[in-house]
Design a protein around this motif. Sequence first.
Motif, PDB file in Angstrom:
ATOM      1  N   PRO A 129     -36.755 -11.911  24.329  1.00 48.83           N
ATOM      2  CA  PRO A 129     -35.669 -12.338  25.224  1.00 48.83           C
ATOM      3  C   PRO A 129     -34.936 -13.568  24.686  1.00 48.83           C
ATOM      4  CG  PRO A 129     -37.777 -12.087  26.373  1.00 48.83           C
ATOM      5  CD  PRO A 129     -38.069 -12.105  24.922  1.00 48.83           C
ATOM      6  N   PRO A 130     -33.679 -13.738  25.065  1.00 49.13           N
ATOM      7  CA  PRO A 130     -32.959 -14.973  24.727  1.00 49.13           C
ATOM      8  C   PRO A 130     -33.433 -16.117  25.618  1.00 49.13           C
ATOM      9  CG  PRO A 130     -31.605 -13.583  26.121  1.00 49.13           C
ATOM     10  CD  PRO A 130     -32.851 -12.797  25.829  1.00 49.13           C
ATOM     11  N   GLY A 131     -33.035 -17.325  25.269  1.00 46.88           N
ATOM     12  CA  GLY A 131     -33.355 -18.478  26.107  1.00 46.88           C
ATOM     13  C   GLY A 131     -34.749 -19.013  25.925  1.00 46.88           C
ATOM     14  N   ARG A 132     -35.419 -18.625  24.835  1.00 42.13           N
ATOM     15  CA  ARG A 132     -36.796 -19.091  24.615  1.00 42.13           C
ATOM     16  C   ARG A 132     -36.797 -20.468  23.938  1.00 42.13           C
ATOM     17  NH1 ARG A 132     -39.352 -16.688  21.017  1.00 42.13           N
ATOM     18  NH2 ARG A 132     -37.583 -15.635  20.034  1.00 42.13           N
ATOM     19  N   ASP A 133     -36.221 -21.423  24.613  1.00 42.14           N
ATOM     20  CA  ASP A 133     -36.149 -22.807  24.151  1.00 42.14           C
ATOM     21  C   ASP A 133     -36.679 -23.708  25.251  1.00 42.14           C
ATOM     22  OD1 ASP A 133     -34.845 -22.464  21.531  1.00 42.14           O
ATOM     23  OD2 ASP A 133     -33.160 -21.706  22.714  1.00 42.14           O
ATOM     24  N   PRO A 134     -37.004 -24.963  24.934  1.00 42.04           N
ATOM     25  CA  PRO A 134     -37.515 -25.857  25.967  1.00 42.04           C
ATOM     26  C   PRO A 134     -36.636 -25.863  27.213  1.00 42.04           C
ATOM     27  CG  PRO A 134     -37.760 -26.879  23.833  1.00 42.04           C
ATOM     28  CD  PRO A 134     -36.987 -25.612  23.605  1.00 42.04           C
ATOM     29  N   GLY A 135     -37.261 -25.605  28.352  1.00 41.60           N
ATOM     30  CA  GLY A 135     -36.529 -25.497  29.604  1.00 41.60           C
ATOM     31  C   GLY A 135     -36.231 -24.069  29.998  1.00 41.60           C
ATOM     32  N   GLY A 136     -36.360 -23.129  29.062  1.00 41.75           N
ATOM     33  CA  GLY A 136     -36.094 -21.727  29.345  1.00 41.75           C
ATOM     34  C   GLY A 136     -37.254 -21.060  30.072  1.00 41.75           C
ATOM     35  N   VAL A 137     -36.933 -19.976  30.792  1.00 44.81           N
ATOM     36  CA  VAL A 137     -37.922 -19.230  31.563  1.00 44.81           C
ATOM     37  C   VAL A 137     -37.844 -17.756  31.171  1.00 44.81           C
ATOM     38  CG1 VAL A 137     -38.604 -18.456  33.875  1.00 44.81           C
ATOM     39  CG2 VAL A 137     -37.893 -20.830  33.508  1.00 44.81           C
ATOM     40  N   ILE A 138     -39.003 -17.145  30.921  1.00 46.29           N
ATOM     41  CA  ILE A 138     -39.090 -15.729  30.589  1.00 46.29           C
ATOM     42  C   ILE A 138     -39.917 -15.048  31.663  1.00 46.29           C
ATOM     43  CG2 ILE A 138     -39.706 -14.033  28.824  1.00 46.29           C
ATOM     44  CD1 ILE A 138     -37.634 -16.151  27.924  1.00 46.29           C
ATOM     45  N   ALA A 139     -39.458 -13.883  32.128  1.00 47.86           N
ATOM     46  CA  ALA A 139     -40.174 -13.145  33.165  1.00 47.86           C
ATOM     47  C   ALA A 139     -40.175 -11.662  32.826  1.00 47.86           C
ATOM     48  CB  ALA A 139     -39.530 -13.371  34.530  1.00 47.86           C
ATOM     49  N   TYR A 140     -41.256 -11.005  33.192  1.00 47.67           N
ATOM     50  CA  TYR A 140     -41.283  -9.545  33.044  1.00 47.67           C
ATOM     51  C   TYR A 140     -42.135  -8.943  34.158  1.00 47.67           C
ATOM     52  CZ  TYR A 140     -45.761 -10.324  30.573  1.00 47.67           C
ATOM     53  OH  TYR A 140     -47.026 -10.708  30.229  1.00 47.67           O
ATOM     54  N   GLU A 141     -41.889  -7.668  34.390  1.00 47.84           N
ATOM     55  CA  GLU A 141     -42.621  -6.910  35.390  1.00 47.84           C
ATOM     56  C   GLU A 141     -42.871  -5.518  34.822  1.00 47.84           C
ATOM     57  OE1 GLU A 141     -42.237  -5.911  40.165  1.00 47.84           O
ATOM     58  OE2 GLU A 141     -40.403  -6.070  38.958  1.00 47.84           O
ATOM     59  N   TYR A 142     -44.122  -5.063  34.922  1.00 42.16           N
ATOM     60  CA  TYR A 142     -44.405  -3.714  34.434  1.00 42.16           C
ATOM     61  C   TYR A 142     -45.387  -3.009  35.352  1.00 42.16           C
ATOM     62  CZ  TYR A 142     -48.928  -5.293  32.535  1.00 42.16           C
ATOM     63  OH  TYR A 142     -50.199  -5.795  32.395  1.00 42.16           O
ATOM     64  N   GLU A 143     -45.392  -1.693  35.214  1.00 39.63           N
ATOM     65  CA  GLU A 143     -46.340  -0.863  35.931  1.00 39.63           C
ATOM     66  C   GLU A 143     -46.957   0.107  34.923  1.00 39.63           C
ATOM     67  OE1 GLU A 143     -45.335   2.013  39.348  1.00 39.63           O
ATOM     68  OE2 GLU A 143     -45.958   0.151  40.345  1.00 39.63           O
ATOM     69  N   GLN A 144     -48.282   0.214  34.948  1.00 35.45           N
ATOM     70  CA  GLN A 144     -48.984   1.004  33.944  1.00 35.45           C
ATOM     71  C   GLN A 144     -50.065   1.844  34.608  1.00 35.45           C
ATOM     72  OE1 GLN A 144     -50.678  -1.415  30.828  1.00 35.45           O
ATOM     73  NE2 GLN A 144     -50.731   0.285  29.391  1.00 35.45           N
TER      74      GLN A 144
END
Length: 643
Positions: A129-144
């Motif tokens: 994902p973009p925005g992977r710098d200090p202060g950035g937030v990454i989120a994901y959701e999955y179903e398996q």
Amino acid sequence: MLAATPFVFASKQDAVPDWVTTATAQKLPDYPAETNAVVLLDDTTYTVASDGTAIEHCRHVVKILRPQGRDEGLVSIPFDKDDKILSLHVWSIGPDGHQYALKDNQIGEVGYGDGDILFEDVRAKTATPPGRDPGGVIAYEYEQRSRPYLTEDTWSFQGEIPALTQSYTLVLPPGYTFGTVWANHQEEKPIDLENQHWRWEMNNIPAVNLDRVLLRPSEESLVGRMTIHYAGPGIPLASDGTWKSIGEWYTSLSKDRLVATPDIAAKATELTAGKTDFYDRAAAIGDFVQTQIRYVAIELGIGGYQPHFAGDVFRNRYGDCKDKATLLSAMLSSVGIHSALVMVDTSRGVIAADAPSIVGNHMIAAIEIPNGYSSPKLHSVITAKTGRRYLIFDPTWDKTPFGQLEYNLQGGYGLLVEGQDSQIVQFPVLSPELNTIERTGSFKLAADGSLQGTITEKRYGDVSENRRRLYTMGDAKEQTEFLDRVLGQDFAAFSISGFKVENAGALDKDLTTSFAITADHFARMMGPLLVIRPRILGSDEPEVDHKVRHVPVNLYETMQEKDDFTITLPAGYGVDEAPDPVNVDLGFASYQSSSTVQGNVLHYTRIYTVRQITLPADKYSEVQKLAGIIASDEQSRAVLKKQ
């Protein structure tokens, strides 16, 4: 492909979900300055269906705090043919507040196989994902969706970065029951949400990051985890949360793979022909599997747990750890020697005696020793609750002598797979005398400070492993560079000749290296004085620091190292000052050295012994003390004076 695909700003339709913004709005504690990232939310729901299949739904949010934490924002969700990913969505919020939602074509897929893994069907959905710098937030959701091989699931709630809010929800069908076991954390009671729903919550879980910790244990042996065992009507071999039930499950999985074919029986008979002693017969077969069966892994689905048939492993002459242990067992059984598989982990401490689970990554063997039999060659021996004695042996670890066990398994635990007699067993810590280094040297010192002499070094046990590998598999250039690097730590300028290696492939004999050396400027000239270091070469000093210790101290292996050097002094010189003798015993280790003079010969000896492999954190000060004593002795000087 990912780099060529432009990222898409989130529209109102697919904007960052509310649960992400809620997690992002949390106030962070005052983390140490070196904290790279923090898990803001990790929420897992594990739903078991009446047919035994399960659906795992996970939401995960991480915030990057330092540039070194950018990799924490990478997304990788493993799957195989039995664990299908039904959906995966990824979002991010850049440090500037911009929101992004990744499209399906921005989520890739990669395989895991590398090194000695020839093929496996485990793959992973990945995203950058973009925005992977200090202060950035990454989120994901999955179903398996998965079909578990055993009715258990492990929630690992601790890792290399701290976690602010975490939860695990279990949903079971009517009539199902469950139990939990905990490792490296006290038991937490769940919240009963009724209708067969239970929820565990964790807040402010600290990180376990040992990157800058010296003499460190494995991180996996310290992180907290909870394993759930569940059972219900119609599920065969359900785990009841005991080692016995896990052993019974694995017995059913492997028993038909252990059958010896006629070819296997013929080879085992050939290897043991003329041998009547138990050790000799078992060692002949162990050596064959250890050295003649290459380690190559092919793992498909349950093949990650279930071994291949012994006949296939023998015919192909390759297999992974469980395949090699299976072939060993089949060959032994064909000549009347019983053995069993043992489930372990290559890092000591990962398998916890009071937390039964299939957590672990390795398989070895336990060879039953006949009643009343004894031999000084059998060292890694355990006694089961049944009264049976077993020799613990790893046919994959190809540089450990038969009768011994590699250092990283000593003192740890493993599951002895013996059907209804399955049990957890602890492996012995072997004597230091089984893991040795002996250096002897005879030298002449010239009046100009140069040194000439011969050196012989003998290694036995695990301390010889890397050098045996180098001298049996490395080329001449690698061997020369290694020796230059080792000797360069003790000599500023030197040349060697007559280098010789003996017994590099004979694990039951000392690996012996010998050579002649000339070292210029070894002694420092100070007018009528010569100052020399009696400890010619070799360093034993443990690597320590002065930080506060919070985790156990890992000394890695028991061992004993001996040096015996004689230095003939230049004509007309005598010893004016000699280092004081050293004799310290701290229980877990001891160190003695002495410098004595007989005529015109200076004689230096020392013995360094390590008796324990793991110490509590509060013993670190004693390790620091030992390191200081050894460092001082290694740098001590003798002063020679012209008579």
